[in-house]
Structures are given as C-alpha cells and as structure tokens.
Design an enzyme around this catalytic site. Sequence first.
Site, mmCIF file in Angstrom:
data_model
loop_
_atom_site.group_PDB
_atom_site.id
_atom_site.type_symbol
_atom_site.label_atom_id
_atom_site.label_comp_id
_atom_site.label_asym_id
_atom_site.label_seq_id
_atom_site.Cartn_x
_atom_site.Cartn_y
_atom_site.Cartn_z
ATOM 1 N N SER A 100 107.616 -44.943 64.288
ATOM 2 C CA SER A 100 106.732 -44.934 65.466
ATOM 3 C C SER A 100 106.737 -46.327 66.072
ATOM 4 O O SER A 100 107.117 -47.302 65.407
ATOM 5 C CB SER A 100 105.304 -44.582 65.009
ATOM 6 N N TYR A 111 97.573 -44.536 60.202
ATOM 7 C CA TYR A 111 98.849 -44.068 60.772
ATOM 8 C C TYR A 111 99.792 -45.258 60.926
ATOM 9 O O TYR A 111 100.965 -45.199 60.562
ATOM 10 C CB TYR A 111 98.568 -43.422 62.121
HETATM 11 C C1 GCO Z 1 98.359 -43.006 69.200
HETATM 12 C C2 GCO Z 1 99.578 -42.114 69.255
HETATM 13 C C3 GCO Z 1 100.797 -42.874 68.777
HETATM 14 C C4 GCO Z 1 102.047 -42.077 69.117
HETATM 15 C C5 GCO Z 1 103.321 -42.631 68.550
HETATM 16 C C6 GCO Z 1 103.718 -43.894 69.247
HETATM 17 O O1 GCO Z 1 97.275 -42.531 68.846
HETATM 18 O O2 GCO Z 1 98.533 -44.194 69.561
HETATM 19 O O3 GCO Z 1 99.368 -40.944 68.488
HETATM 20 O O4 GCO Z 1 100.659 -43.106 67.410
HETATM 21 O O5 GCO Z 1 101.928 -40.776 68.634
HETATM 22 O O6 GCO Z 1 103.232 -42.823 67.183
HETATM 23 O O7 GCO Z 1 104.995 -44.281 68.760
#
Ligand code: GCO
Length: 253
Positions: free
Chosen positions: A144, A157
Amino acid sequence: MHLFDLTGRTALVTGSSRGLGRAFAAGLAQAGARLVLNGKDEARLAAAAEALRAEGYEVLAAAFDVTREDEVVAAFERLDAQGVAVDILVNNAGIQFRKPMLELATADWQRVIDANLTSAFVCGREAARRMVPRGRGKIINVGSLTSELARATVAPYTAAKGGIKMLTKSMAAEWGGFGLQANAIGPGYMATDMNEALMADPAFDAWVKGRTPARRWGRPEELAGLAVFLAAPASDYVNGQIIYADGGMISVL
Ligand code: GCO
C-alpha cells in the site's frame, strides 16, 4: 515460455471474491493462468468463480479464512491431494479499520495485523514449502502507499503494510536461492468497497485527486498488469521489490 505467458501455471489469489483480489485473478487468468480463488464467504466465492468460468477461464475455489492457520494448512493439503500445485501466490486478503490510536483497542490492532500481515506470512510459508522443492515460484504480496507513508487513523493497517514491504524482502532473502521470486504491489487510492466511505467524503475525494498526479482514483483492473508481470518469467530476476501503481502519488509532495 513467453515473457508474459502464464499458460500451465496455477495462481492462488487470497481475498479474490471481489475488489483488488478479483481484479488480480482476472488479469492472471487473461494471461493464461488457472485460478484458485479464495474467500471466507462461500456464496460470494462461488459467484465469483462462476463469473470467471463464464469468461472461459479455468477456476477452482478454495474457501478458507487466511487468519486461521489451521484453515490455511488444511487448504494447501487439500490442494496437494487434488494434485493442484500453486505456482503463483497473491497475498491480497486484508481489512481496513480506521480509528485514532488513542481510542484503539489492542484487539482491533491485532485483528488488522493478523488479517493484513500474519496471513501473508502463513500463506507464503505454506506455498513456499511446496515451491522450494520445485525450484520455482512467484509470491506477490499486496502492500500500500502506507507501506511507505502514514496518515492519521489507520495505524494498524499502516504498520501491517510496512511489515508487508519488509516481509517481502525477507522472503526474497530466504527463498531467492531456491528459484522463488517474492515481490509486492503497492496500490494507490483505488476505487474499491474498502474505500467507499472515503470516496463519498467530498473533502477526502478532493484530497486524493489533488494529491495524485493522475488526478483520479485508480481502478482495480489497472493493477492487473503488475500482477501479470510479477507472476511471469519477465520478472525472474526481480526480487524483494515493491512496485507502486498509484497514479504517481508516492512520488510527489
Ligand atoms: C485509507 C485507505 C488506504 C488505501 C490504500 C492506499 O484509509 O487511507 O484505505 O489505506 O486503501 O491502502 O494505498
């Protein structure tokens, strides 16, 4: 084999009933791969498999929860018993959970780390245990923009996706000598269910479009070419890399 031809290869794509996983699967099938789709929801998985079969592709379905090690091990053992060798593993499955860390429960932190990072290790290990004796294999992890950059409210995340970048390098370090290549795809802000709330927020939508040189959200199918490249002979000397398909976002201030 042609540089981008996946004929005769089998690709397992985790979380491929919808979203990016579904797009990766379709792209790999278009390049000739046989698919093993994965998801937790059997009905949604069956529907996705049926739709791809209707396009003329060879599709198997393997319902298992990537966060349950026992289910992952059993799924690979079932594929062994069916004589299905996984040549390409796309570790795509994952979840998002947005909350400021001061309010974040450890259980929620752990759930995201398990779904987005630990699952890639467990599936990667099970696939590699079978690829190493064959002397070849392709592992494609899904990173990501948050593998490099953080934004507030998505700490677990971001930590997981940063871990994906370094897990990918670790896989290359340990398995490159056996003929395996492990690389990662770094999607930008893509138009998927996971980002529905963000796309519906006018301020966030404007921020993404202003911050991205392409001035738009990405479409899942725009990632398929990277998956084919990293799954194909064309990338046999590429290892431990993370390649971004983000409209240019990560390259600019
Ligand atoms: C967020 C998004 C991001 C995108 C992606 C960006 O909440 O900022 O979900 O995480 O999904 O990962 O590369």
